[in-house]
Design a protein around this motif. Sequence first.
Motif, PDB file in Angstrom:
ATOM      1  N   GLY A 180     -20.611   7.675   4.441  1.00  0.00           N
ATOM      2  CA  GLY A 180     -19.752   6.651   5.014  1.00  0.00           C
ATOM      3  C   GLY A 180     -20.115   5.288   4.454  1.00  0.00           C
ATOM      4  N   ASP A 181     -20.334   4.317   5.354  1.00  0.00           N
ATOM      5  CA  ASP A 181     -20.699   2.967   4.907  1.00  0.00           C
ATOM      6  C   ASP A 181     -22.190   2.695   5.034  1.00  0.00           C
ATOM      7  N   ARG A 182     -22.978   3.732   5.286  1.00  0.00           N
ATOM      8  CA  ARG A 182     -24.426   3.567   5.411  1.00  0.00           C
ATOM      9  C   ARG A 182     -25.142   4.258   4.267  1.00  0.00           C
ATOM     10  N   TRP A 183     -26.306   3.689   3.899  1.00  0.00           N
ATOM     11  CA  TRP A 183     -27.163   4.265   2.874  1.00  0.00           C
ATOM     12  C   TRP A 183     -28.430   4.783   3.532  1.00  0.00           C
ATOM     13  N   TYR A 184     -28.945   5.890   3.004  1.00  0.00           N
ATOM     14  CA  TYR A 184     -30.111   6.547   3.582  1.00  0.00           C
ATOM     15  C   TYR A 184     -31.106   6.882   2.489  1.00  0.00           C
ATOM     16  N   ALA A 185     -32.376   6.866   2.852  1.00  0.00           N
ATOM     17  CA  ALA A 185     -33.454   7.361   1.990  1.00  0.00           C
ATOM     18  C   ALA A 185     -34.193   8.441   2.775  1.00  0.00           C
ATOM     19  N   LEU A 186     -34.426   9.580   2.128  1.00  0.00           N
ATOM     20  CA  LEU A 186     -35.148  10.702   2.753  1.00  0.00           C
ATOM     21  C   LEU A 186     -36.407  10.964   1.942  1.00  0.00           C
ATOM     22  N   ILE A 198     -48.914  12.935   0.477  1.00  0.00           N
ATOM     23  CA  ILE A 198     -49.881  13.757   1.210  1.00  0.00           C
ATOM     24  C   ILE A 198     -49.544  13.877   2.695  1.00  0.00           C
ATOM     25  N   GLY A 199     -48.502  13.183   3.152  1.00  0.00           N
ATOM     26  CA  GLY A 199     -48.142  13.271   4.563  1.00  0.00           C
ATOM     27  C   GLY A 199     -47.481  14.600   4.896  1.00  0.00           C
ATOM     28  N   ASP A 200     -47.254  14.827   6.208  1.00  0.00           N
ATOM     29  CA  ASP A 200     -46.584  16.053   6.634  1.00  0.00           C
ATOM     30  C   ASP A 200     -45.328  15.774   7.445  1.00  0.00           C
ATOM     31  N   GLN A 201     -44.919  14.482   7.502  1.00  0.00           N
ATOM     32  CA  GLN A 201     -43.729  14.112   8.243  1.00  0.00           C
ATOM     33  C   GLN A 201     -42.601  13.727   7.292  1.00  0.00           C
ATOM     34  N   VAL A 202     -41.392  14.228   7.588  1.00  0.00           N
ATOM     35  CA  VAL A 202     -40.190  13.834   6.857  1.00  0.00           C
ATOM     36  C   VAL A 202     -39.545  12.690   7.629  1.00  0.00           C
ATOM     37  N   ALA A 203     -39.203  11.615   6.906  1.00  0.00           N
ATOM     38  CA  ALA A 203     -38.634  10.441   7.560  1.00  0.00           C
ATOM     39  C   ALA A 203     -37.350  10.017   6.864  1.00  0.00           C
ATOM     40  N   ILE A 204     -36.559   9.230   7.591  1.00  0.00           N
ATOM     41  CA  ILE A 204     -35.321   8.670   7.050  1.00  0.00           C
ATOM     42  C   ILE A 204     -35.347   7.168   7.245  1.00  0.00           C
ATOM     43  N   TRP A 205     -34.944   6.450   6.194  1.00  0.00           N
ATOM     44  CA  TRP A 205     -34.750   5.015   6.254  1.00  0.00           C
ATOM     45  C   TRP A 205     -33.254   4.738   6.088  1.00  0.00           C
ATOM     46  N   THR A 206     -32.738   3.737   6.766  1.00  0.00           N
ATOM     47  CA  THR A 206     -31.328   3.389   6.661  1.00  0.00           C
ATOM     48  C   THR A 206     -31.182   1.983   6.117  1.00  0.00           C
ATOM     49  N   ALA A 207     -30.014   1.720   5.504  1.00  0.00           N
ATOM     50  CA  ALA A 207     -29.750   0.397   4.923  1.00  0.00           C
ATOM     51  C   ALA A 207     -28.238   0.177   4.889  1.00  0.00           C
ATOM     52  N   PRO A 208     -27.814  -1.076   4.901  1.00  0.00           N
ATOM     53  CA  PRO A 208     -26.379  -1.362   4.812  1.00  0.00           C
ATOM     54  C   PRO A 208     -25.811  -1.225   3.410  1.00  0.00           C
ATOM     55  N   GLY A 209     -26.684  -1.193   2.410  1.00  0.00           N
ATOM     56  CA  GLY A 209     -26.225  -1.085   1.034  1.00  0.00           C
ATOM     57  C   GLY A 209     -27.308  -0.501   0.150  1.00  0.00           C
ATOM     58  N   PRO A 210     -27.002  -0.300  -1.130  1.00  0.00           N
ATOM     59  CA  PRO A 210     -27.975   0.357  -2.023  1.00  0.00           C
ATOM     60  C   PRO A 210     -29.222  -0.476  -2.284  1.00  0.00           C
ATOM     61  N   THR A 211     -29.159  -1.782  -2.042  1.00  0.00           N
ATOM     62  CA  THR A 211     -30.324  -2.635  -2.283  1.00  0.00           C
ATOM     63  C   THR A 211     -31.127  -2.907  -1.017  1.00  0.00           C
ATOM     64  N   GLY A 212     -30.793  -2.221   0.088  1.00  0.00           N
ATOM     65  CA  GLY A 212     -31.528  -2.420   1.333  1.00  0.00           C
ATOM     66  C   GLY A 212     -30.959  -3.568   2.150  1.00  0.00           C
ATOM     67  N   ARG A 230     -21.855  18.562   8.018  1.00  0.00           N
ATOM     68  CA  ARG A 230     -21.537  18.541   9.441  1.00  0.00           C
ATOM     69  C   ARG A 230     -21.800  17.131   9.953  1.00  0.00           C
ATOM     70  N   PRO A 231     -20.846  16.518  10.657  1.00  0.00           N
ATOM     71  CA  PRO A 231     -21.009  15.120  11.104  1.00  0.00           C
ATOM     72  C   PRO A 231     -22.298  14.917  11.894  1.00  0.00           C
ATOM     73  N   GLY A 232     -22.988  13.831  11.538  1.00  0.00           N
ATOM     74  CA  GLY A 232     -24.195  13.453  12.255  1.00  0.00           C
ATOM     75  C   GLY A 232     -25.445  14.177  11.824  1.00  0.00           C
ATOM     76  N   THR A 233     -25.316  15.157  10.938  1.00  0.00           N
ATOM     77  CA  THR A 233     -26.478  15.906  10.456  1.00  0.00           C
ATOM     78  C   THR A 233     -26.398  16.079   8.948  1.00  0.00           C
ATOM     79  N   ARG A 253     -31.097  15.677  11.780  1.00  0.00           N
ATOM     80  CA  ARG A 253     -30.104  14.788  12.379  1.00  0.00           C
ATOM     81  C   ARG A 253     -30.236  13.406  11.748  1.00  0.00           C
ATOM     82  N   LEU A 254     -29.081  12.833  11.395  1.00  0.00           N
ATOM     83  CA  LEU A 254     -29.067  11.492  10.817  1.00  0.00           C
ATOM     84  C   LEU A 254     -29.118  10.439  11.916  1.00  0.00           C
ATOM     85  N   PRO A 255     -29.878   9.370  11.730  1.00  0.00           N
ATOM     86  CA  PRO A 255     -29.900   8.289  12.723  1.00  0.00           C
ATOM     87  C   PRO A 255     -28.565   7.547  12.744  1.00  0.00           C
ATOM     88  N   HIS A 256     -28.217   7.006  13.873  1.00  0.00           N
ATOM     89  CA  HIS A 256     -26.963   6.260  14.005  1.00  0.00           C
ATOM     90  C   HIS A 256     -27.106   4.899  13.346  1.00  0.00           C
TER      91      HIS A 256
END
Length: 720
Positions: free
Chosen positions: A624-630, A637-651, A684-687, A717-720
Amino acid sequence: MRARRLLLAGCLLVVLVQAVLLATMARGGGDREPHDVPILIAAPAVVAHQLATEANAMPADPFDATWTDDAADARGQVEDGEVVAAVLVDLRGTRDVVLVHAALDDDLTDAVVDRVRAVEKSRDRTVEVQRLAPSDAGGASRIRWYALCCGLLGLAFALAVSLTRGPVAASAARGVVRVVGLGAASLGGAALLQLVPALRLPGHHLAVVAIGAALSFALGAITFALEALLGLVGLVAMAATTFLLSTPLLSGTSRYLLPTPWPTVTPWLPCGSALDALADVAYLDPGRSTRSVLLLAGAGALAVVALLLARWLRDTPDETDAAGTGTHLSLRHWRAWVVGAVVPLGVLMGVAVSVVPTALAGTPFLPSQASETSCVQDASTARSVPDLNHQIASLQGTPAFKGADVGADVQLQDGRFLLVFGDTLRGPSFDGPTWARNSMMLWDTDCVSVVLPHSKGALIPDRADGVGYWPMSVAVAHRPGYDLVVVSTQRVATTGGGSFDFANVGPALAVFVVEAGGTPQLIATEDVGADDSDTGRPEWGAALAGTGDTDDDWLYLYGTAREEDATTPGFTLQVARVRPDDVLETEDWRYWDGSRWQRDAGSAAVVLPAADGVSQTLSVFRQGDRWYALSKLGGDIGDQVAIWTAPGPTGPFTLSGPVATLPTDPDSGEVTYMPLAHPQILDRPGTMVASYSRNNTDAKSVEADPTLYRPRFLRIRLPH
């Protein structure tokens, strides 16, 4: 007597030098091969640049290739004679067009087409030849014969005057008469030759006659000048040189079918200039003849200046005898020496020209660079993440793929999914290497296939020094009838015998073209920067993200970096952008400096800091209109998967917290790493579907059970 001996020695030396130079045309005893032939590749920039580079790197240097992305420009350059041939690459299929000019030398165009066809065959493509601007038959032959006759006319006039009146005019007035007579004979002879049906050239008749007359005058004036300066030696030198420089005319061949340096030198000589000028005004672009005409005019003018200089040098009573020979020979003896030198020289040069090869050399074999696929397992449409994991775990249909990591994907416009993998384990019965640094698969609704090069090794082949390429990310630009697929990779150097004994020495990019419904074909591989294992320099291509399917869309290349003395294991994130068709031209990249896009890579701003940073390889995508980094949270070396969100490709990128935990089992040696996003799989929407790579510290365990070394999918699940 002493003067005669010196004359004889000088003449023999001239003949020897010219014979040796002429022998270079027949060196090796082989057939004629094209050398430095100007050709043009017309294709999208990323493809055309690489094909031109490959053409220039062919053995024996048959081509001087340039490229354009404008097919109309390529056609115009062939019609104007700026290039001998143009290859119009149609990426929507596997058949390309080779444009040649109908008036050019048939042997030359045949040799060019044969070699282009060999290159195309090595990529599993074919060619269709189209001849532009049809003209009367034998255009190149007519040009050669007309130029040859005009050149011999000037030389013959000079010899006739020399035989009847001696090599040096008795007075300045008689010298002017010689020059004026040469000009009149040249103009009249060129006009008469243009009236002969077998020699008549089309186009601008006055221009043709003027060029023919200029060639005749230049050769005759140079002969007068050399005679006046050097006597008989000068006459012999000019005769031998005329035969030598007229070899393409006498042997009936194009200069591009002669060995170096002839393709480069010939256009700057009177005969070569005349050939080019006549071709331009008769069949090609008259406007291009200016340089050649100026060269001809300059040669004639210099010869006249040399005549004046010779007159000044010889204007003393004791240097010239009554006959004006300047050699203290009587006119009768002068004639005998001229006939005795020039006639045998003509015979010798004729024999030498006859040994120039006339047959065209065959096209050398080029190893295949094409890829091929075949279904290795029937596939059913996956309807859930468990279906995906079952398919990847149960894939047993081919010894070409037993295990691998990474698994980055894009969806092609024909609906198939293209996946790229890192170190790939082959089966014992596989006809090729046991391991490959990279591989590729195609997933269709009813077929799973492995893409294999002709070598059966890595699809992106290792460098000659053994450095290989590990895929990191993949992006696609849809084009009418084909897809342009860009794969970013790490350059990997082996440092030991263990599974983890390697060094990352920098990023690289590979470009594939995929015809709709066809097999991916590797077009180019380009290293980005020099080899350097410093993690402080950005790993450009750690993630790739596209914005659309048009030529005006951008491809974003994200780079990760971590200083050697960093106190946190996470990597920072920077971003560059470029048009997909220009991705291999790093000078076209632009880097985000925090406020604007600019050229200096060193000014690239950090859009995601190292604190709680990302792993070295990650995914960046738009929904949509949001950008995500996974990515893994806090580095590899971590064991957690995280998501970052941004309004555009440059953050700016904002951490939304962990979304999954990657399981590990120290007891069994299982390791998990490199989470990647697959936003187009089972949307699937939201995921979103994500994957992570699995491996084992015990290589024997992987060889015994390759399913331990395959990606695994999960839904997050994607963050809102």
